[in-house]
Design a protein around this motif. Sequence first.
Motif, PDB file in Angstrom:
ATOM      1  N   LEU A 104      50.676  42.621  27.791  1.00  0.00           N
ATOM      2  CA  LEU A 104      51.920  42.792  27.070  1.00  0.00           C
ATOM      3  C   LEU A 104      52.860  43.615  27.935  1.00  0.00           C
ATOM      4  O   LEU A 104      52.424  44.448  28.731  1.00  0.00           O
ATOM      5  CB  LEU A 104      51.686  43.509  25.738  1.00  0.00           C
ATOM      6  CG  LEU A 104      51.187  42.642  24.579  1.00  0.00           C
ATOM      7  CD1 LEU A 104      50.922  43.509  23.365  1.00  0.00           C
ATOM      8  CD2 LEU A 104      52.174  41.542  24.233  1.00  0.00           C
ATOM      9  N   SER A 105      54.127  43.382  27.772  1.00  0.00           N
ATOM     10  CA  SER A 105      55.149  44.110  28.495  1.00  0.00           C
ATOM     11  C   SER A 105      54.915  45.618  28.372  1.00  0.00           C
ATOM     12  O   SER A 105      54.654  46.118  27.282  1.00  0.00           O
ATOM     13  CB  SER A 105      56.503  43.739  27.886  1.00  0.00           C
ATOM     14  OG  SER A 105      57.529  44.119  28.735  1.00  0.00           O
ATOM     15  N   GLY A 106      54.990  46.338  29.492  1.00  0.00           N
ATOM     16  CA  GLY A 106      54.860  47.788  29.464  1.00  0.00           C
ATOM     17  C   GLY A 106      53.438  48.292  29.639  1.00  0.00           C
ATOM     18  O   GLY A 106      53.232  49.473  29.919  1.00  0.00           O
ATOM     19  N   ASP A 107      52.444  47.427  29.481  1.00  0.00           N
ATOM     20  CA  ASP A 107      51.037  47.818  29.642  1.00  0.00           C
ATOM     21  C   ASP A 107      50.637  47.526  31.089  1.00  0.00           C
ATOM     22  O   ASP A 107      50.133  46.462  31.408  1.00  0.00           O
ATOM     23  CB  ASP A 107      50.188  47.011  28.642  1.00  0.00           C
ATOM     24  CG  ASP A 107      48.702  47.305  28.795  1.00  0.00           C
ATOM     25  OD1 ASP A 107      48.353  48.315  29.452  1.00  0.00           O
ATOM     26  OD2 ASP A 107      47.890  46.516  28.281  1.00  0.00           O
ATOM     27  N   LEU A 108      50.885  48.495  31.961  1.00  0.00           N
ATOM     28  CA  LEU A 108      50.847  48.207  33.401  1.00  0.00           C
ATOM     29  C   LEU A 108      49.711  48.891  34.154  1.00  0.00           C
ATOM     30  O   LEU A 108      49.589  48.716  35.370  1.00  0.00           O
ATOM     31  CB  LEU A 108      52.194  48.617  34.034  1.00  0.00           C
ATOM     32  CG  LEU A 108      53.447  47.982  33.407  1.00  0.00           C
ATOM     33  CD1 LEU A 108      54.702  48.478  34.120  1.00  0.00           C
ATOM     34  CD2 LEU A 108      53.379  46.465  33.453  1.00  0.00           C
ATOM     35  N   GLU A 109      48.866  49.678  33.464  1.00  0.00           N
ATOM     36  CA  GLU A 109      47.790  50.382  34.174  1.00  0.00           C
ATOM     37  C   GLU A 109      46.869  49.382  34.870  1.00  0.00           C
ATOM     38  O   GLU A 109      46.425  48.403  34.265  1.00  0.00           O
ATOM     39  CB  GLU A 109      46.975  51.236  33.197  1.00  0.00           C
ATOM     40  CG  GLU A 109      47.453  52.685  33.077  1.00  0.00           C
ATOM     41  CD  GLU A 109      48.001  53.297  34.355  1.00  0.00           C
ATOM     42  OE1 GLU A 109      49.210  53.615  34.365  1.00  0.00           O
ATOM     43  OE2 GLU A 109      47.257  53.440  35.347  1.00  0.00           O
ATOM     44  N   GLY A 110      46.599  49.637  36.155  1.00  0.00           N
ATOM     45  CA  GLY A 110      45.646  48.804  36.886  1.00  0.00           C
ATOM     46  C   GLY A 110      46.172  47.442  37.293  1.00  0.00           C
ATOM     47  O   GLY A 110      45.393  46.586  37.716  1.00  0.00           O
ATOM     48  N   THR A 111      47.489  47.227  37.170  1.00  0.00           N
ATOM     49  CA  THR A 111      48.045  45.928  37.579  1.00  0.00           C
ATOM     50  C   THR A 111      48.447  45.975  39.053  1.00  0.00           C
ATOM     51  O   THR A 111      48.692  47.047  39.602  1.00  0.00           O
ATOM     52  CB  THR A 111      49.273  45.555  36.713  1.00  0.00           C
ATOM     53  OG1 THR A 111      50.282  46.566  36.869  1.00  0.00           O
ATOM     54  CG2 THR A 111      48.894  45.468  35.242  1.00  0.00           C
ATOM     55  N   PRO A 112      48.510  44.822  39.721  1.00  0.00           N
ATOM     56  CA  PRO A 112      48.877  44.821  41.139  1.00  0.00           C
ATOM     57  C   PRO A 112      50.322  45.247  41.366  1.00  0.00           C
ATOM     58  O   PRO A 112      51.154  45.145  40.463  1.00  0.00           O
ATOM     59  CB  PRO A 112      48.703  43.355  41.561  1.00  0.00           C
ATOM     60  CG  PRO A 112      48.126  42.628  40.413  1.00  0.00           C
ATOM     61  CD  PRO A 112      48.259  43.481  39.203  1.00  0.00           C
ATOM     62  N   GLY A 113      50.599  45.711  42.565  1.00  0.00           N
ATOM     63  CA  GLY A 113      51.967  46.061  42.949  1.00  0.00           C
ATOM     64  C   GLY A 113      52.549  45.001  43.855  1.00  0.00           C
ATOM     65  O   GLY A 113      51.939  43.952  44.094  1.00  0.00           O
ATOM     66  N   ILE A 164      52.634  41.397  36.338  1.00  0.00           N
ATOM     67  CA  ILE A 164      51.806  40.858  35.240  1.00  0.00           C
ATOM     68  C   ILE A 164      52.161  39.399  34.953  1.00  0.00           C
ATOM     69  O   ILE A 164      53.214  38.911  35.365  1.00  0.00           O
ATOM     70  CB  ILE A 164      51.986  41.659  33.922  1.00  0.00           C
ATOM     71  CG1 ILE A 164      53.435  41.580  33.420  1.00  0.00           C
ATOM     72  CG2 ILE A 164      51.562  43.107  34.108  1.00  0.00           C
ATOM     73  CD1 ILE A 164      53.627  42.101  32.001  1.00  0.00           C
ATOM     74  N   ARG A 165      51.251  38.726  34.264  1.00  0.00           N
ATOM     75  CA  ARG A 165      51.608  37.519  33.509  1.00  0.00           C
ATOM     76  C   ARG A 165      51.816  38.019  32.088  1.00  0.00           C
ATOM     77  O   ARG A 165      50.952  38.691  31.531  1.00  0.00           O
ATOM     78  CB  ARG A 165      50.467  36.505  33.512  1.00  0.00           C
ATOM     79  CG  ARG A 165      50.193  35.882  34.863  1.00  0.00           C
ATOM     80  CD  ARG A 165      48.848  35.171  34.855  1.00  0.00           C
ATOM     81  NE  ARG A 165      48.774  34.171  33.791  1.00  0.00           N
ATOM     82  CZ  ARG A 165      47.638  33.771  33.230  1.00  0.00           C
ATOM     83  NH1 ARG A 165      46.475  34.303  33.591  1.00  0.00           N
ATOM     84  NH2 ARG A 165      47.650  32.852  32.298  1.00  0.00           N
ATOM     85  N   ALA A 166      52.954  37.716  31.501  1.00  0.00           N
ATOM     86  CA  ALA A 166      53.234  38.222  30.162  1.00  0.00           C
ATOM     87  C   ALA A 166      52.376  37.471  29.140  1.00  0.00           C
ATOM     88  O   ALA A 166      52.353  36.241  29.121  1.00  0.00           O
ATOM     89  CB  ALA A 166      54.710  38.039  29.839  1.00  0.00           C
ATOM     90  N   ALA A 167      51.665  38.236  28.334  1.00  0.00           N
ATOM     91  CA  ALA A 167      50.875  37.623  27.258  1.00  0.00           C
ATOM     92  C   ALA A 167      51.839  37.016  26.242  1.00  0.00           C
ATOM     93  O   ALA A 167      52.874  37.610  25.916  1.00  0.00           O
ATOM     94  CB  ALA A 167      50.001  38.679  26.599  1.00  0.00           C
ATOM     95  N   MET A 168      51.512  35.823  25.758  1.00  0.00           N
ATOM     96  CA  MET A 168      52.401  35.168  24.792  1.00  0.00           C
ATOM     97  C   MET A 168      52.562  36.044  23.559  1.00  0.00           C
ATOM     98  O   MET A 168      51.600  36.635  23.082  1.00  0.00           O
ATOM     99  CB  MET A 168      51.848  33.803  24.397  1.00  0.00           C
ATOM    100  CG  MET A 168      52.925  32.879  23.833  1.00  0.00           C
ATOM    101  SD  MET A 168      52.271  31.296  23.278  1.00  0.00           S
ATOM    102  CE  MET A 168      51.670  30.619  24.810  1.00  0.00           C
TER     103      MET A 168
END
Length: 225
Positions: free
Chosen positions: A125-134, A151-155
Motif C-alpha cells: 500500500l502507498s506509504g508502506d515503504l520499509e524494506g522496499t528497493p531504492g 513498490i508495486r501498488a497493491a490494488m
Amino acid sequence: MTPQVDRLAVESIVREIVLKRLGTCPGKDRVGHPSRLVVNASARHMHVSPQDLEAMFGPGHQLKPLRPLFQPGTFAAEETVVLVGPRGRVISNLRILGPVRSTSQVELSFTDAIMLGIENVPLRLSGDLEGTPGTFVMGPQGVVELNKGVIRAAMHVHMGPADAEFYGVRHRDLMKLRVGDGAAVTFDQVRVRVDPASRLEVHMDTDEANACALHLAKQVELVKP
Ligand SMILES: [Zn+2]
C-alpha cells in the motif's frame, strides 16, 4: 483499400462516452448506491517530497498541475523525471503526481520492474515503504538517490464513510472486484481505504488493467469476500 469502419462499434463507443459525460453509464450503476463505482488504472508514477523535488528541479520549485485526478486535490504534474534502474536501464518520462508528500515513492507495474531489472518489487500500500528497493531519479537540476520507496501498488479502493457503510466494510478490509461480463476477471484482494475526503474509486496498475481488459469492461462490481 480503406478499412471499413464498423458503424455499430463507433456508435457503441460514442454512446459510452456520452453516457459517461452524463454520469449515467448503465451497468456501472447499482440501485440505491450512493456513488457510481469508478475503476481507474494508474500508470507508473512518482510521489515526491518537497526536499527531493527541490533537489531535482531547483530551490523553491513547486509542482505545476497538468490535469486533475479523480481524488479531490490530486493531480498529474507537468514535471517528469528519469528513473535509472540498477542495470542502467531507464524510464525516461516518469510522471510526478501531486501534491507533494512527506516521503518520495515510485509506483511501477510488474512489467516496468522486470524491464528495469529491479527484482522482487514488493506489493505494498502507498506509504508502506520499509524494506522496499531504492533507485536513482533524475530531474533537470539534479539526481536523488532513494534508499527505499519502489513498490508495486497493491490494488485498493478509495471511499468515504457513506460508501463504507453501504458496502459494510471498514478501513483496511479486503474486498473483491469483478470486472467485465462474459469471461469476467475477479480480483480477490482489493484493500479498502476509507477517508472522508475520498470519492469512490478503485486504483489498479496497468498490468492489472490489461489483464482484465478494463478499457472494454461494461460492468464493474465490488463485493465483500
Ligand atoms: Zn489510490
